[in-house]
Design an enzyme around this catalytic site. Structure first.
Site, PDB file in Angstrom:
ATOM      1  N   CYS C  98       0.868  -1.176   0.000  1.00  0.00           N
ATOM      2  CA  CYS C  98       0.000   0.000   0.000  1.00  0.00           C
ATOM      3  C   CYS C  98       0.898   1.218   0.000  1.00  0.00           C
ATOM      4  O   CYS C  98       1.708   1.397   0.903  1.00  0.00           O
ATOM      5  CB  CYS C  98      -0.892  -0.021   1.243  1.00  0.00           C
ATOM      6  SG  CYS C  98      -1.842   1.497   1.437  1.00  0.00           S
ATOM      7  N   CYS C 102      -3.212   7.511  -1.754  1.00  0.00           N
ATOM      8  CA  CYS C 102      -4.495   7.606  -2.451  1.00  0.00           C
ATOM      9  C   CYS C 102      -5.588   8.236  -1.600  1.00  0.00           C
ATOM     10  O   CYS C 102      -6.483   8.892  -2.131  1.00  0.00           O
ATOM     11  CB  CYS C 102      -4.987   6.217  -2.862  1.00  0.00           C
ATOM     12  SG  CYS C 102      -3.775   5.281  -3.775  1.00  0.00           S
ATOM     13  N   HIS C 290     -12.617   5.833  -3.405  1.00  0.00           N
ATOM     14  CA  HIS C 290     -11.626   4.940  -2.797  1.00  0.00           C
ATOM     15  C   HIS C 290     -11.911   3.485  -3.186  1.00  0.00           C
ATOM     16  O   HIS C 290     -10.993   2.673  -3.257  1.00  0.00           O
ATOM     17  CB  HIS C 290     -11.627   5.128  -1.275  1.00  0.00           C
ATOM     18  CG  HIS C 290     -10.302   4.816  -0.667  1.00  0.00           C
ATOM     19  ND1 HIS C 290      -9.114   5.270  -1.194  1.00  0.00           N
ATOM     20  CD2 HIS C 290      -9.954   4.066   0.416  1.00  0.00           C
ATOM     21  CE1 HIS C 290      -8.104   4.823  -0.465  1.00  0.00           C
ATOM     22  NE2 HIS C 290      -8.586   4.081   0.508  1.00  0.00           N
ATOM     23  N   TYR C 294      -9.120   0.749  -5.400  1.00  0.00           N
ATOM     24  CA  TYR C 294      -8.713  -0.634  -5.162  1.00  0.00           C
ATOM     25  C   TYR C 294      -8.724  -1.482  -6.429  1.00  0.00           C
ATOM     26  O   TYR C 294      -8.111  -2.546  -6.455  1.00  0.00           O
ATOM     27  CB  TYR C 294      -9.633  -1.258  -4.100  1.00  0.00           C
ATOM     28  CG  TYR C 294      -9.330  -0.769  -2.714  1.00  0.00           C
ATOM     29  CD1 TYR C 294      -8.422   0.267  -2.482  1.00  0.00           C
ATOM     30  CD2 TYR C 294      -9.926  -1.338  -1.593  1.00  0.00           C
ATOM     31  CE1 TYR C 294      -8.136   0.709  -1.215  1.00  0.00           C
ATOM     32  CE2 TYR C 294      -9.641  -0.901  -0.316  1.00  0.00           C
ATOM     33  CZ  TYR C 294      -8.750   0.127  -0.135  1.00  0.00           C
ATOM     34  OH  TYR C 294      -8.450   0.568   1.132  1.00  0.00           O
ATOM     35  N   GLU C 445      -6.949  -4.831   4.222  1.00  0.00           N
ATOM     36  CA  GLU C 445      -7.359  -3.561   3.623  1.00  0.00           C
ATOM     37  C   GLU C 445      -8.283  -3.809   2.435  1.00  0.00           C
ATOM     38  O   GLU C 445      -9.229  -3.054   2.205  1.00  0.00           O
ATOM     39  CB  GLU C 445      -6.117  -2.794   3.179  1.00  0.00           C
ATOM     40  CG  GLU C 445      -6.379  -1.350   2.841  1.00  0.00           C
ATOM     41  CD  GLU C 445      -5.079  -0.640   2.507  1.00  0.00           C
ATOM     42  OE1 GLU C 445      -4.425  -0.136   3.429  1.00  0.00           O
ATOM     43  OE2 GLU C 445      -4.711  -0.610   1.317  1.00  0.00           O
TER      44      GLU C 445
END
Lengths: 483, 483, 483, 483
Positions: C98, C102, C290, C294, C445
């Site tokens: 990660c 973002c 968001h 991903y 996540e």
């Protein structure tokens, strides 16, 4: 025990009142749409006559010590429960269809222990009545239709709250000599191949719905009972006279709406009459037995479907492709997982107060829950292996056509050594199980028979003992038992 | 039988040679990284002392008639096979870890019937030797490590074709008094908690690999044997001295590389020496028993994980959310499906020529195949229910910090009535099983233990009897048996 | 734009107050546990300097016309939305972690359109304030942490109903010059690698929770803000000084609890202050952006994991096994399905009133819902291919040990041509992503980031337009539209 | 453009030679089994006349600048590719069936770029010929059947190795004025609703199979072409004269075997004649476009099925059950995932040398691979929601029967406010899509249309760039690029 021939003759003597696609028909046994379903039940008599299947197909009556058909038997041990599942797998393999006689077997086993416990608690005498019926059933080798599912109307409302009070079967009159009932039962598997029907309530009733807490037996052709026959996918192919396009010429299953138009039931045939507090146990046990059943019968049909898919690959010359081998393995794996669940809930069964053995309820519900999933995936894999031809092939009339037949023969040939007809036959069998008349049994019944998926989840929640699991976790995590 | 205390003492007397993260350590029992794994094996002694578990944890030796720990027992019935699975579920529930003693139990059961059949066919006397060892094992209540998996090097090459001939354990010398072996075994679960090791070949050998067809027992601390300890995820948290962040303070498992540096094995301890044609049967049976095992042990760990997830929901105040209830049901459903497979392959077991019962091989492989899938989904659902906090929480040092501790207490509280510490404990337990030291057992071992998924698929293909299924399909489709 | 070197220097000048495993640390940038996460953010600067990535990594500011880092950009077109996803895939590929930047990008895009609409409706002037901040952010090339998730306490209770009023961030005082806030934000990804934080409410607020409807920016080291660092699986391996066992030496991510201990925010930095009726839109849009993200970042990490699994198969000499090839195909298939969802919700984006482009909300939620499933299956397949060695290998200290190193080298070799070290490295990388520090990003996540699975299901229900689908079905079935 | 009425009239003027279930029929348009499929194609004309659908249904010809039906269009941009998918979803929603006109659209787009590249490399003039045909097709608004799949015989043998040389369409004679072809094409969707057919090879040919590398157009009723109509599940319900039991009265699809009995094709209609090295590209591009298509059309049918399931729940009074709501969400989620894949491979399309846009091949194959899975799960969920009644309901003749009709009305009623007929209609629609005539399109075609699942996996392997992924992993793991 009845021979298969005697079974068929005995059915002919019944006076069924059946509507089928807008017509009142006579002699359902001989109707081409119904006939294959009769053949399936008949197989339960036939195989019981064969020495190689005697161990699975028959049992020793705990009432008389006589050899009886296992479908009339109360399970006396976990071994009996296991043999039941194996018998069902065998019959699924031999018919590739729903052979319809399980519902009654599961019903008598459930009614036995519940009436026993009811009598003990309430001082009623239902169990004796039941035993009298059972004795006759075993002697006559009757096929009994277990009838549970009511129409139910608005799912948001209970029986007595429906706009129409008849949407659950109910007692409309209690008389000295018996009761009068009214209502209907849906999805009655094998109703027209049965001698008697054994009615049970479909849900756990409360006091306000006491008149709906009713269980009884009646002859399948009793005064006031009539049937409306259900349509199945591709049902009318059976009227075409051929033997390829039907996929499974000999065997099938059926469902019907069974209507009780003020039917009189003498007291000796009544096994529950208002004792709503036992309705839940009856439903739960019947459903439990029947959820076990699917770990046998659907596995047997699955065996046929796997075999058919393997043949389709052979006939295509594709049997060495690694992805096809892997798909067949997956089909076997899923099918045997269902079987494992059927065996496990049987092996873990236990004796009830009446002496009859009950399956492990948690595992039986787990079994059925898997049955609502894996046959769909097995079917999907079979359709993958079969190829598109399964649904784009011409009819057998084209194959046999004097002019066009040679063209069909030429262009639908797979490997050169196998006649095109064989290839068409095996693809039509796969079509039958995945889309046609047998899909009703292999897909929809797997989904909804013995209760829809959510019904099993509720039972799994209830039986899963989450509270104990929390204690285990606390012990490991170092949290006091009260935490 | 040994008490738990005696077990621990007996281990201390062994002279293990162990390397752990670059150091040669002494007294593995007391090393904080190893200790929890010893505790798990110890639990197999402890529970055997408790009357409430006697039925599952102990058995009657068929050799002596004495009560013995079930881990030293040869299964004498399908009931024994079923109890084995239940014992494993119990121990999984109590330890939430791999308790490591199953491999030896599965190994002795496999070696028993194979040596018996080998002797019958070849006139060897391995079975007597094995019985002598077994008698001592039962008397001394030894923990035995079953050692099967060789390093294997290049998977595309057989044992004797490898660049290095030692990549499978092999006989480097045959002497009058015994043999000398060389090589290594990987992934040795519980090796350092064992008194003896029982070595078996890892694949079916051919004639050219006859020197690799070797089976024997040796003391775990025999001259020439040494160990290199395997790392686990989060292993060094055990060195931090706390009891929350480790997730499972008391129990764990371990794996090690076991190296044979020219180890001498007297003939009395040799059970196979070149009879390559029996290596396949030994592998297949051991693997079969061990694939059954996973239908017990992983289910027990699953019980703890389900309980932990349910507590996490409770502590969050989210226990009434229908989607969470449904996820818990799904976890139970999957877990019990594994159990059903473990029970079924046991209940369907059968007697081998030596008298020892073998599981149903097809169902045992189906069992393990499901174990390569469902624990992953159960873990995924647990992580869903746990929430992200499981991986973003601060350490227990922060919780206990004089200044910052109050902040941790305040902001990581769920429902007001439950101490933050409890919530942290339960989340750390879930982390332990899904990501931490116990994930090695619950995930990777579920995947690869007793053979990787593809090994089961090969067995399912072999045992699935597709040929018979094709015949069933032909009969239904109206195709001649030769078609 | 800042260079990567400037970025690191600028972070050093911040005065973070951070607790890590019970200690107040200084210079988080240089702490070995935190450093890799800083490297990941740094990569977002580094790649922006490279001509080959300019098109993805940079954009033209709609405010100034200057070239800016895309992480500071408001999307001006669907092309921008698509490039965002591609940039994220690229960074996932380069960091296998990660990269944390973002959240701020998604936050500014959401705050932009919501403040614009708020001002239009309520006559407030939040959008101007926001534009002033954005201008500085673009000029300074700041990394901004978007802070949304509150601790939430008891999930059954709303913000103002909690036992402790601080469990959601709230306004405790309104002053002439600004507001004072109190509370905490959980799971703050990349907080300690950020210059500023942008706080948003975590749920749609109602009138009674108006004091919790607050959005603002603050310097990450503002007076009254402090951090408690979250533990990750295997975090302390980074303290061991090696470079193999960590799996990914250079890159990582982090999460922390961010505490607001009565922090003063001047009005110019406040973007919402009690306008609860806009809190839902802000949450929904931020979450939407968001959830799109991903479909890029996790796909990039997935690329690395697929590559690692393929190498593990190569190093084992198993690359030709058809089942392994098939598993790699499945991994690619699942990974690209995620990417397809990321691209689709971007390509179907649309312009909001402020001019900034929003993704298609239904498809963005569908994207994230798949992200809660497929990475778990990709990880499972990677673990299948990797083999058990991934969790039983010894440490790199053993590999480098003067005595034991040769044994490790010998027995853990796969194909003869590849050094054992390479095999260990690739297995440790797979461990890192599936069980270790990066599993926090790739698994947890994926599950909970941008909202837990159920949050997406609620949005899918809301956006799925079931009512219109019913009308379609009625038209086909011949049921009047009112039926 | 043709109006819908003109389309139907123009079909009547063709002189089709069709065998259907053993009979040579005339006027296929008016045959009750075929008619619904004609209606589906007709809808592609009808909707093009409606202003609200103009943007999706029509395009501007790059040849003439005229407005044309999009089905006759070569995609000039990614926007065109996206609109294609949206048009297909729309038509799926309006017909709940396969509307059959896509194959030709996908064929012309593939033939365009391949003939262009072939001419460039080989100096042939196929592209001009193709353009001449395309111009007429656009002017006449023809429906063109793209014909690809040969019978293939033994899958283990290539075209020229088959026992019968005609199992792939081949050139049997080259003449001055054209070629003569022989063979057949299977599964020809919409053949009898088409004006022309466009034949392509079905696999990548090698030199020895050069005579099978042939592409051409011919009028659908050309001399020597005849058809054998394929059976569908429940096809003969359309002969019963009702409008409930058919499920979808108005729309359907069809497939037929198309036989070429020495058909003469003039050179102007030949687009490939032996250039085997371009056959692979043609197959790959056509398949790619057609795999994209399924991300539109099946999604539209899925919309209808979801709506029908939601209505079934409403009519049962079960719409508030949380498990049903969750199942509907899952259906939407899966359906939109398919759509996302359809959109993504379009948005990521690129320009070929001829100017026509091609989809992203990797994502198009990923799209189709999901289509081989998700419609089956959507169907399973629909069957779950529908309940068992879907397959046990009596016929509409029973519903309309003077005596028994009231009984049907009474007992099959769900919520009191909804007529039983509506409930029957919606259940029959679900049956139609999951088991009946439309299941052929929604299930089997989803599986095998545009290539069976394994065909996509081969393409995913080829396009997935595993080599680059290995480099990414090496970079992270610290392994040299050569390692």
């Amino acid at each position: 025990m009845k021979t298969a021939v005697q079974y068929e003759e005995s059915l002919r003597q019944l006076n069924f009142k059946v509507y089928l696609q807008g017509e009142l028909i006579e002699n359902p046994v001989d109707h081409p749409i119904i006939r294959p379903s009769m053949n399936s039940v008949k197989a339960t008599y036939e195989l019981a006559e064969m020495p190689e299947y005697e161990d699975l197909m028959t049992a020793v009556s705990h009432l008389t010590g006589n050899k009886i058909n296992r479908f009339c038997h109360l399970h006396q041990s976990t071994e009996d429960l296991v043999k039941k599942v194996k018998m069902q797998r065998l019959l699924g393999q031999k018919t590739a269809a729903c052979f319809q006689r399980c519902v009654g077997m599961d019903a008598i086993n459930a009614v036995d222990s519940v009436t026993y416990e009811m009598d003990k608690k309430l001082g009623t005498n239902y169990h004796d009545r039941f035993n009298s019926f059972l004795l006759k059933m075993q002697q006559e080798d009757w096929t009994v239709d277990g009838a549970m599912t009511d129409p139910k109307g608005d799912r948001g409302l209970g029986p007595s709250k429906q706009a129409d009070p008849d949407l659950y079967v109910r007692i409309v009159e209690k008389r000295d000599d018996g009761i009068v009932v009214r209502g209907a039962k849906c999805h009655q598997t094998g109703a027209l191949n049965s001698h008697w029907i054994l009615v049970m309530p479909t849900i756990s009733m409360t006091q306000e719905d006491a008149e709906y807490a009713v269980s009884f037996v009646a002859p399948a052709d009793a005064e006031g009972i009539f049937y409306i026959y259900g349509r199945q996918s591709c049902d009318t192919r059976k009227l075409e006279g051929g033997d390829i396009d039907v996929g499974n010429k000999q065997f099938g299953g059926h469902e019907a709406l069974m209507v009780f138009d003020n039917v009189f039931i003498p007291w000796e045939n009544v096994f529950m009459c208002g004792e709503y507090e036992f309705s839940g146990a009856l439903v739960e046990r019947f459903a439990g037995y029947h959820r076990q059943s699917y770990g046998g019968c659907k596995v047997g049909v699955g065996d046929v479907l796997i075999g058919a898919a393997a043949l389709a690959a052979d006939y295509n010359g594709a049997q060495k492709a690694s992805h096809l081998k892997d798909k067949l393995i997956e089909m076997v794996h899923l099918n045997e997982t269902l079987y494992a669940c059927g065996i496990a809930c049987s092996a873990e069964g236990y004796k009830t107060a009446s002496g009859t053995y009950l399956i492990d309820l948690l595992l039986a519900n787990v079994c059925k829950q898997n049955v609502t999933r894996f046959p769909y995936e097995i079917a999907r894999l079979a359709e993958d292996i079969a190829g598109g031809l399964m649904v784009t092939m011409p009819s057998e009339k084209d194959l046999h056509h004097p002019v066009i037949g040679k063209v069909v023969e030429k262009y639908f040939k797979g490997v050169a050594s196998v006649p095109t007809e064989y290839r068409m036959r095996i693809l039509r069998l796969i079509e039958n199980i995945t889309l046609g008349t047998a899909a009703v049994g292999y897909r929809t019944e797997s989904m909804h028979g013995a209760g829809s998926p959510q019904a099993q989840r509720i039972m799994i929640a209830r039986q899963g003992n989450i509270a104990q699991k929390k204690e285990l976790a606390k012990a490991i995590a170092g949290i006091p038992a009260k935490g």
